[in-house]
Enzyme design. Sequence first.
Site, PDB file in Angstrom:
ATOM      1  N   ILE A   1      40.622  30.488  45.909  1.00 43.71           N
ATOM      2  CA  ILE A   1      39.931  30.108  47.141  1.00 43.71           C
ATOM      3  C   ILE A   1      39.222  31.370  47.636  1.00 43.71           C
ATOM      4  O   ILE A   1      39.811  32.446  47.677  1.00 43.71           O
ATOM      5  CB  ILE A   1      40.915  29.559  48.202  1.00 43.71           C
ATOM      6  CG1 ILE A   1      40.183  29.140  49.488  1.00 43.71           C
ATOM      7  CG2 ILE A   1      42.032  30.539  48.514  1.00 43.71           C
ATOM      8  CD1 ILE A   1      41.103  28.433  50.486  1.00 43.71           C
ATOM      9  N   SER A   2      37.955  31.259  47.957  1.00 43.16           N
ATOM     10  CA  SER A   2      37.157  32.426  48.350  1.00 43.16           C
ATOM     11  C   SER A   2      37.702  33.079  49.612  1.00 43.16           C
ATOM     12  O   SER A   2      38.324  32.420  50.457  1.00 43.16           O
ATOM     13  CB  SER A   2      35.701  32.016  48.609  1.00 43.16           C
ATOM     14  OG  SER A   2      35.097  31.488  47.470  1.00 43.16           O
ATOM     15  N   GLN A   3      37.426  34.374  49.751  1.00 42.69           N
ATOM     16  CA  GLN A   3      37.813  35.046  50.985  1.00 42.69           C
ATOM     17  C   GLN A   3      37.069  34.404  52.153  1.00 42.69           C
ATOM     18  O   GLN A   3      35.937  33.916  52.009  1.00 42.69           O
ATOM     19  CB  GLN A   3      37.530  36.546  50.907  1.00 42.69           C
ATOM     20  CG  GLN A   3      36.091  36.933  51.146  1.00 42.69           C
ATOM     21  CD  GLN A   3      35.847  38.412  50.931  1.00 42.69           C
ATOM     22  OE1 GLN A   3      35.389  38.789  49.872  1.00 42.69           O
ATOM     23  NE2 GLN A   3      36.115  39.222  51.923  1.00 42.69           N
TER      24      GLN A   3
END
Length: 240
Positions: free
Chosen positions: A90-92
């Site tokens: 999951i992206s920052q």
Amino acid sequence: MHAVRTAGRALVAAVVPLMTGCFAGAQSSGADSRPRRDAMVNEQILLRDVSDPAVLAAMRKVPRERFVPPELAPRAYDDTPLAIGHGQTISQPYIVAYMTEAAGVRPEHRVLEIGTGSGYQAAILGELARAVYTIEIVPELARTAARTLADLGYSHVQVRSGDGYAGWPEQAPFDRIVVTAAPEEIPAPLLEQLAPGGRLVIPVGEQGQTQWITIVDKTADGFANRRTIPVQFVPFTRRP
């Protein structure tokens, strides 16, 4: 460089059925995480270059801990990508907010996302758009994301499992397209599925090299491209 390993890669014929996933519904309802969400926005996003009030409101609202495995829930609001299984992350939070603001999503828009991952970016887009169509190449992730999004009430977000290179032609054209994996070149079908005046936001570049968030606007004269920030995303993969 913004080190980013994003959640998801980008069709099979059917929309994903709602099935019990590995972490959907495993965390809190989100009410008790509001202080953490506020801190995330205040400390990670506002202090950088994201200021759109609608994007900030969406980031404050969506319970990010619902989109990570239970053992990582305490780290859901860290300023970093997190593993969600199947070699994906999951992206920052900042990158999610940055790409959402760059897309310029409005309430009347229909949005295509390539690379559903756990569904977090789709939920953020769902806070802003009339309809969201999202494609994920890993079937298990697509099923879990569909369940999580349904549990949270995002009935206007449709999840499809499959190869996103061809986009979602049955639902085209799209006002906005957001891609969360990096191809070496922009897929032509995605450009073709942009509505007049539409916009594509996509990381582009080779693995191991500097990639760039690239914004493509469809104008009366063709396509206008501009690069913004350097990033590092997972590769845009395709099925054999």
